[in-house]
Design a protein around this motif. Structure first.
Motif, PDB file in Angstrom:
ATOM      1  N   PHE A  43       0.613  -1.315  -0.108  1.00 56.31           N
ATOM      2  CA  PHE A  43      -0.064  -0.385  -0.086  1.00 56.31           C
ATOM      3  C   PHE A  43       0.535   1.277  -0.327  1.00 56.31           C
ATOM      4  O   PHE A  43       0.798   2.267  -0.657  1.00 56.31           O
ATOM      5  CB  PHE A  43      -0.807  -0.556   1.494  1.00 56.31           C
ATOM      6  N   ASP A  57      12.719  -0.057   4.944  1.00 55.08           N
ATOM      7  CA  ASP A  57      13.141  -0.018   6.083  1.00 55.08           C
ATOM      8  C   ASP A  57      12.245  -0.848   6.204  1.00 55.08           C
ATOM      9  O   ASP A  57      12.443  -2.258   6.950  1.00 55.08           O
ATOM     10  CB  ASP A  57      13.176   0.866   6.391  1.00 55.08           C
ATOM     11  N   LYS A  61      12.882  -5.481   7.593  1.00 59.36           N
ATOM     12  CA  LYS A  61      12.297  -5.363   8.205  1.00 59.36           C
ATOM     13  C   LYS A  61      11.733  -7.059   9.113  1.00 59.36           C
ATOM     14  O   LYS A  61      11.971  -7.999   9.277  1.00 59.36           O
ATOM     15  CB  LYS A  61      11.636  -4.043   9.786  1.00 59.36           C
ATOM     16  N   ARG A 101      14.216  -7.004  18.496  1.00 60.42           N
ATOM     17  CA  ARG A 101      14.643  -5.561  18.398  1.00 60.42           C
ATOM     18  C   ARG A 101      13.666  -5.541  17.070  1.00 60.42           C
ATOM     19  O   ARG A 101      13.155  -4.125  16.835  1.00 60.42           O
ATOM     20  CB  ARG A 101      15.562  -5.559  18.672  1.00 60.42           C
ATOM     21  N   ARG A 105      10.709  -1.923  16.421  1.00 58.17           N
ATOM     22  CA  ARG A 105      10.121  -1.192  15.806  1.00 58.17           C
ATOM     23  C   ARG A 105       8.715  -1.073  14.877  1.00 58.17           C
ATOM     24  O   ARG A 105       8.309  -0.169  14.771  1.00 58.17           O
ATOM     25  CB  ARG A 105      11.275  -1.295  14.197  1.00 58.17           C
ATOM     26  N   HIS A 143      12.943   8.296  16.831  1.00 55.42           N
ATOM     27  CA  HIS A 143      14.262   7.917  15.852  1.00 55.42           C
ATOM     28  C   HIS A 143      14.937   9.451  15.502  1.00 55.42           C
ATOM     29  O   HIS A 143      14.690  10.783  15.933  1.00 55.42           O
ATOM     30  CB  HIS A 143      13.317   8.301  14.929  1.00 55.42           C
TER      31      HIS A 143
HETATM   32  C1  1PZ Z   1       1.390   7.429   4.883  1.00 58.13           C
HETATM   33  C2  1PZ Z   1       2.549   6.761   5.399  1.00 58.13           C
HETATM   34  C3  1PZ Z   1       3.235   6.713   5.901  1.00 58.13           C
HETATM   35  C4  1PZ Z   1       4.252   6.974   7.262  1.00 58.13           C
HETATM   36  C5  1PZ Z   1       4.828   5.984   7.488  1.00 58.13           C
HETATM   37  C6  1PZ Z   1       4.953   6.272   9.119  1.00 58.13           C
HETATM   38  C7  1PZ Z   1       6.004   5.925   9.733  1.00 58.13           C
HETATM   39  C8  1PZ Z   1       7.627   6.911   8.911  1.00 58.13           C
HETATM   40  C9  1PZ Z   1       8.355   5.647   9.987  1.00 58.13           C
HETATM   41  C10 1PZ Z   1       9.681   7.330   8.718  1.00 58.13           C
HETATM   42  C11 1PZ Z   1      10.804   5.980   9.233  1.00 58.13           C
HETATM   43  C12 1PZ Z   1      12.442   5.966   8.032  1.00 58.13           C
HETATM   44  C13 1PZ Z   1      13.067   4.818   7.830  1.00 58.13           C
HETATM   45  C14 1PZ Z   1      14.130   4.052   8.864  1.00 58.13           C
HETATM   46  C15 1PZ Z   1      14.088   4.013  10.114  1.00 58.13           C
HETATM   47  C16 1PZ Z   1      14.831   3.036  11.030  1.00 58.13           C
HETATM   48  O1  1PZ Z   1      15.762   4.000  11.387  1.00 58.13           O
HETATM   49  C17 1PZ Z   1      13.977   2.869  11.718  1.00 58.13           C
HETATM   50  C18 1PZ Z   1      14.208   2.480  13.220  1.00 58.13           C
HETATM   51  O2  1PZ Z   1      15.112   1.341  13.362  1.00 58.13           O
HETATM   52  P1  1PZ Z   1      16.478   0.320  13.116  1.00 58.13           P
HETATM   53  O3  1PZ Z   1      17.255   1.787  12.484  1.00 58.13           O
HETATM   54  O4  1PZ Z   1      16.349   0.759  15.031  1.00 58.13           O
HETATM   55  O5  1PZ Z   1      16.667  -0.646  13.227  1.00 58.13           O
HETATM   56  N1  1PZ Z   1      12.641   2.243  11.233  1.00 58.13           N
HETATM   57  C19 1PZ Z   1      11.473   2.195  12.330  1.00 58.13           C
HETATM   58  O6  1PZ Z   1      11.026   2.677  12.483  1.00 58.13           O
HETATM   59  C20 1PZ Z   1      10.471   0.870  11.603  1.00 58.13           C
HETATM   60  C21 1PZ Z   1       9.161   1.980  10.559  1.00 58.13           C
HETATM   61  C22 1PZ Z   1       8.390   1.566   9.826  1.00 58.13           C
HETATM   62  C23 1PZ Z   1       7.964   2.032   9.128  1.00 58.13           C
HETATM   63  C24 1PZ Z   1       6.293   1.397   7.910  1.00 58.13           C
HETATM   64  C25 1PZ Z   1       5.205   1.730   8.204  1.00 58.13           C
HETATM   65  C26 1PZ Z   1       4.019   1.601   7.576  1.00 58.13           C
HETATM   66  C27 1PZ Z   1       3.412   2.856   6.717  1.00 58.13           C
HETATM   67  C28 1PZ Z   1       2.477   1.677   6.365  1.00 58.13           C
HETATM   68  C29 1PZ Z   1       1.404   2.578   5.320  1.00 58.13           C
HETATM   69  C30 1PZ Z   1       0.059   2.697   5.201  1.00 58.13           C
END
Ligand code: 1PZ
Length: 207
Positions: A43, A57, A61, A101, A105, A143
């Motif tokens: 999506f 990212d 994971k 871990r 996340r 973050h």
């Molecule tokens: C619809 C818009 C989507 C907005 C999503 C909101 C989340 C924003 C997250 C920004 C993450 C940026 C990239 C990397 C982050 C990583 O540093 C962190 C910590 O991991 P580590 O470095 O410790 O291994 N990763 C995360 O926090 C996981 C983020 C997963 C986001 C998945 C979003 C799914 C959205 C679904 C949309 C319907």
């Protein structure tokens, strides 16, 4: 319907996956959990390349967790926590690739999702504001500054509420909103069980 028949993505699959996650014993099954995440990632990818740094990212994971599940034969989140903790909490904390871990996340991101979907459902048309508020109340605290900056910039590129409900591909807006109402409690349930599990084992701050 025609789109669904053609095999197009529908957020309904995500709802179904999260519905299948929780067993009668209140265990969280990893197969539907990861399949729900795969759906969310697809999506996100359909929303455009501005979000690729986020989906990359998430893909990394989910892929790591799928590998762990295959090799270690974890079925539930509970069994994964138990097996990874067997070597002791210090050993677990030292592992940069542990399932725990990594799930943590995704777990934090699930809270963001829950809040954001609640916002969408409320009828507020300001998607970027809803997204930023949900982010500030969940992931932001975990973050570093540069990620927060990039995330907030990407949120400005979010489509309008109407477009959002449309790409969910579940039918007219009223149906999409009804599906959100159905999905949010399932996601909340998975979130709640995971939060309690990680709290009990003192895993909520795994580096
Ligand atoms: C619809 C818009 C989507 C907005 C999503 C909101 C989340 C924003 C997250 C920004 C993450 C940026 C990239 C990397 C982050 C990583 O540093 C962190 C910590 O991991 P580590 O470095 O410790 O291994 N990763 C995360 O926090 C996981 C983020 C997963 C986001 C998945 C979003 C799914 C959205 C679904 C949309 C319907």
């Amino acid at each position: 319907m025609a789109a669904a028949a053609a095999g197009a993505f529908s957020l309904r699959e995500v709802l179904d996956a999260f519905r299948r996650c929780v067993t009668e014993q209140r265990e969280v099954l990893l197969e539907p959990y990861l399949s729900g995440w795969r759906g969310l990632i697809r999506f996100l990818q359909s929303l455009g390349t501005v979000f690729s740094f986020i989906s990359k990212d998430a893909v990394a994971k989910v892929t790591l967790l799928e590998g762990h599940c295959q090799r270690q034969r974890f079925v539930s989140l509970q069994s994964m926590v138990e097996q990874e903790l067997a070597a002791g909490p210090a050993a677990l904390r030292a592992r940069p690739d542990s399932g725990c871990r990594t799930v943590l996340r995704l777990h934090r991101a699930l809270r963001w999702l829950q809040l954001f979907l609640e916002g969408l459902r409320s009828g507020d048309p300001r998607t970027s504001v809803l997204c930023t508020d949900a982010y500030d109340a969940s992931l932001a605290a975990h973050h570093p500054w540069v990620v927060r900056k990039a995330a907030r910039l990407a949120f400005c590129a979010l489509p309008s509420r109407e477009a959002f409900l449309e790409v969910m591909n579940v039918g007219p807006p009223e149906e999409a909103v009804a599906m959100l109402g159905e999905a949010i409690p399932y996601i909340g349930d998975v979130y709640g069980i995971t939060q309690e599990l990680f709290e009990r084992h003192k895993l909520l701050d795994l580096p």
